[in-house]
Enzyme design. Sequence first.
Site, PDB file in Angstrom:
ATOM      1  N   MET A   1       0.852  -1.198   0.000  1.00  0.00           N
ATOM      2  CA  MET A   1       0.000   0.000   0.000  1.00  0.00           C
ATOM      3  C   MET A   1       0.885   1.245   0.000  1.00  0.00           C
ATOM      4  O   MET A   1       1.813   1.346   0.785  1.00  0.00           O
ATOM      5  CB  MET A   1      -0.905   0.010   1.236  1.00  0.00           C
ATOM      6  CG  MET A   1      -1.896   1.150   1.235  1.00  0.00           C
ATOM      7  SD  MET A   1      -3.164   0.966   2.518  1.00  0.00           S
ATOM      8  CE  MET A   1      -2.213   1.265   3.991  1.00  0.00           C
ATOM      9  N   CYS A   2       0.599   2.176  -0.872  1.00  0.00           N
ATOM     10  CA  CYS A   2       1.301   3.452  -0.940  1.00  0.00           C
ATOM     11  C   CYS A   2       0.264   4.539  -1.161  1.00  0.00           C
ATOM     12  O   CYS A   2      -0.888   4.264  -1.527  1.00  0.00           O
ATOM     13  CB  CYS A   2       2.310   3.477  -2.077  1.00  0.00           C
ATOM     14  SG  CYS A   2       3.651   2.265  -1.923  1.00  0.00           S
TER      15      CYS A   2
END
Length: 298
Positions: A1-2
Amino acid sequence: MCGIAGLHLRDAALQPQLGSLLQTMLCQAAERGTDAAGVGLYGDPSLNPAGRATVCVIESPLAAAEAVAGVERALGQPVQGRASGQTTVFTAAVDPALLETAVRTALPGAVVTSRGENLAVLKGTGHPDDLATTFRLADAGGYQGVAHTRMATESAVTSTGSHPYSVGPDQCMVHNGSFANHATIRRELMAEGIEFDSQNDTEVGARFVAKQLAEGADVEKALRLLCERFDGFYTLLVATENSFAVVRDAIACKPAVVAETDQWVAMASEYRYLTGLPGVENARIFEPEPEVVYAWER
């Protein structure tokens, strides 16, 4: 996740606020990635002075003052420079390619993170809130910016693994997701003589897009070709000197929202990053469709 975010300003009156607006967006994205962060700033008067080239590096073997002196000796002309956290920024009144060559000569082992006349990429490891302070982001101006917070999945937590990736003049990419076939495409690009600075899958995408641009494609075509060649789940934000573009993969499972007014265009992983933008309550807001390239020009 970014987390990814970007802001493209249409109203020149907002340009002195670019950094402060982008910092709010970056810090909102911190919950999606606390391993590293970075920004790409276009047109900041101190990072990109008119008539001068700008080259940014990370992992410099020398402190900023010594590094500037070394680059001056290699270039044979005056150089200005400063540290912005883990990034060192150099400017000189020469062609960007000449300054890049001098930096590489003076600082073997350093990694060039951007080069050009309009862009400076500042990045590093650590919490996004802390990095924004070391970047002096709130004081920055300019006409366009991109931001990224990283939760490492495809490669180690290193400064070279942080985003944005800028591998061509005044080009910049940030990415949320992963490319499933990046190793295959990396080998193909390496066979053509293209060199890499990291093991990160996003760098493969950035080098693929840079290759298409160098061969004459515009940003829209380069991203359509990327969609044809790359497998995986991704949302990409790509900027050049004159463009700002967004694309998602065919499944579009990675979040993205675009907001547009007469004063600006903004993109973010989540709507809440946008709530500090002036006039957002009147913006046209939409979710980008799968494999549709959305691009805006200056």
